[in-house]
Design a protein around this motif. Structure first.
Motif, PDB file in Angstrom:
ATOM      1  N   THR A  96       0.829  -1.212   0.000  1.00 41.40           N
ATOM      2  CA  THR A  96       0.000   0.000   0.000  1.00 41.40           C
ATOM      3  C   THR A  96       0.856   1.251   0.000  1.00 41.40           C
ATOM      4  N   GLY A 132      -6.743   0.651   8.606  1.00 44.03           N
ATOM      5  CA  GLY A 132      -6.195   1.902   8.091  1.00 44.03           C
ATOM      6  C   GLY A 132      -4.850   2.278   8.667  1.00 44.03           C
ATOM      7  N   SER A 190     -10.436   2.318   0.961  1.00 45.58           N
ATOM      8  CA  SER A 190     -10.029   1.401   2.033  1.00 45.58           C
ATOM      9  C   SER A 190     -10.992   0.236   2.229  1.00 45.58           C
ATOM     10  N   ASP A 234      -7.875  -1.915   2.390  1.00 43.74           N
ATOM     11  CA  ASP A 234      -7.471  -2.253   3.748  1.00 43.74           C
ATOM     12  C   ASP A 234      -7.872  -3.670   4.117  1.00 43.74           C
TER      13      ASP A 234
END
Length: 398
Positions: free
Chosen positions: A300, A340, A371, A375
């Motif tokens: 990420t 997150g 996300s 995530d």
């Protein structure tokens, strides 16, 4: 029907829960908010029991440690964690070169977020976490601090009487019994999480970032299905895919919906036990992996940072990209094991290219938008890799 449902394997029950959750979100989305309580209760239960579980298990394992036992496997597991994160970051660099992404940097900066300013600050925060008050560490789910205190007390209790060690072992068994009870409710919690997630977000919000999501999720899948199997195959000298797929199925699915490596620790410990990993190894390696093994986070950080670089037209050399891989690996170790947690570390990598904090925080804001999938997939990769590498080293060494 309920009796028949409970006789199914946990994975089968979870798959059924996912299908039912999607159906509720699609057919009757207006009722999905009422199911929020199921997901909230499940995640809260996992997060509540995880800190005390880690503390008691690690303390008991070290107190009852015998020279020559399986704790000798911890060092190679840590090496696999580090190598896996670096290779994940390198894969993200290559994917970003082949499929360059651009961002819409017109979102308002998220002023309430406070990312660390440098790698020095990340190391400082990690060191301070080690010496946190033990009660505070458990209350705040500071797993670095919990591990530090449980190891220290475990070493001290090694000189205790056999009766005291037996009490610690009984306490660990009692906590394990509670964990098994919590995990048995996973299908109901995941049913609520799936229904609410699909009803609220859907896919419309994500379409504008389809290219970016494709690179992010594609890279994570490549790491999970190619990089990790190569590493596991090298260690075990056997076909890695049965183990890889089992870890993805039984750990990754739960982590995908809880979106927390910390909350998934009980699931991984239960899976490691069923895979034959000694408790003395699993109770140390898996909590430590939940704190520092963040291959998905390194992907990420790398992809979003290079997307910002590409958007701004900043020239980047191959050497700089290698340095970025190292920075992303080290930064990922400082990512918290909560939903997150990796996004706030993006400004650290952006600083390598001279990108201002205002723009970097806009990149973080974009990360928040996507996300829902980013995530969740990241956490599934992070958490399943913890138990995968632990089991692989155990099998390889034996």
């Amino acid at each position: 029907m309920f009796s028949a449902f409970t006789r199914l394997s946990l994975v089968t029950r979870i798959v059924i829960a996912i299908i039912l959750g999607v159906l509720v979100a699609v057919v009757t989305p207006q009722y999905a908010p009422y199911l929020t309580i199921l997901g909230d209760l499940f995640i809260k239960a996992l997060k509540s029991v995880a800190p005390i579980l880690v503390f008691v298990l690690v303390l008991s394992s070290i107190a009852n440690f015998k020279v020559g036992s399986s704790n000798a496997y911890i060092k190679p597991i840590m090496l696999m964690y580090a190598a896996g994160m670096f290779l994940a970051a390198l894969s993200a660099v290559i994917a970003s070169i082949i499929f360059p992404s651009t961002l819409f940097l017109d979102l308002p900066a998220q002023g309430e977020l406070t990312p660390p300013g440098s790698l020095t600050e990340i190391f400082r925060n990690l060191l301070l976490s080690f010496i946190a008050n033990p009660v505070t560490a458990i209350a705040e789910a500071n797993f670095i601090g919990i591990l530090a205190w449980s190891v220290a007390l475990g070493i001290a209790f090694r000189h205790a009487s056999d009766t005291t060690k037996g009490v610690l072992n009984d306490a660990a068994n009692a906590v394990n019994a509670v964990i098994r009870l919590v995990i048995s409710f996973a299908p109901f919690g995941i049913f609520g999480l799936v229904a609410v997630t699909f009803a609220d977000a859907g896919l419309n919000t994500l379409m504008s970032y389809a290219q970016l999501l494709t690179v992010l999720l594609g890279t994570m899948l490549f790491v999970a299905l190619v990089i990790n199997p190569i590493m596991v195959g090298f260690v075990t000298r056997a076909n890695p895919y049965p183990l890889v797929l089992q870890c993805l199925r039984e750990s990754g699915i739960t982590a995908f919906f809880t979106r927390s490596s910390a909350a998934n620790i009980p699931v991984n410990l239960d899976l490691a036990k069923r895979l034959g990993v000694p408790e003395s190894t699993a109770s140390v390696a898996i909590p430590l992996g939940a704190a520092i093994n963040m291959a998905g986070a390194s992907v990420t950080i790398t992809v979003l940072s290079l997307a910002a670089v590409n958007t701004l037209g900043i020239p980047v050399s191959f050497t700089t990209m290698l340095i970025l891989s190292v920075v992303a690996t080290v930064s990922a170790c400082g990512a918290s094991g909560v939903a997150g947690g990796s996004l706030l570390l993006i400004p650290v990598a952006c600083g390598l290219f001279g990108i201002s904090s205002d723009i970097a925080m806009q990149v973080v804001a974009i990360g928040m938008v996507i996300s829902v999938l980013q995530d969740s997939t990241e956490t599934a990769l992070n958490s399943s890799t913890d138990v995968l590498f632990t089991a692989a080293v155990d099998r390889g060494m034996r």
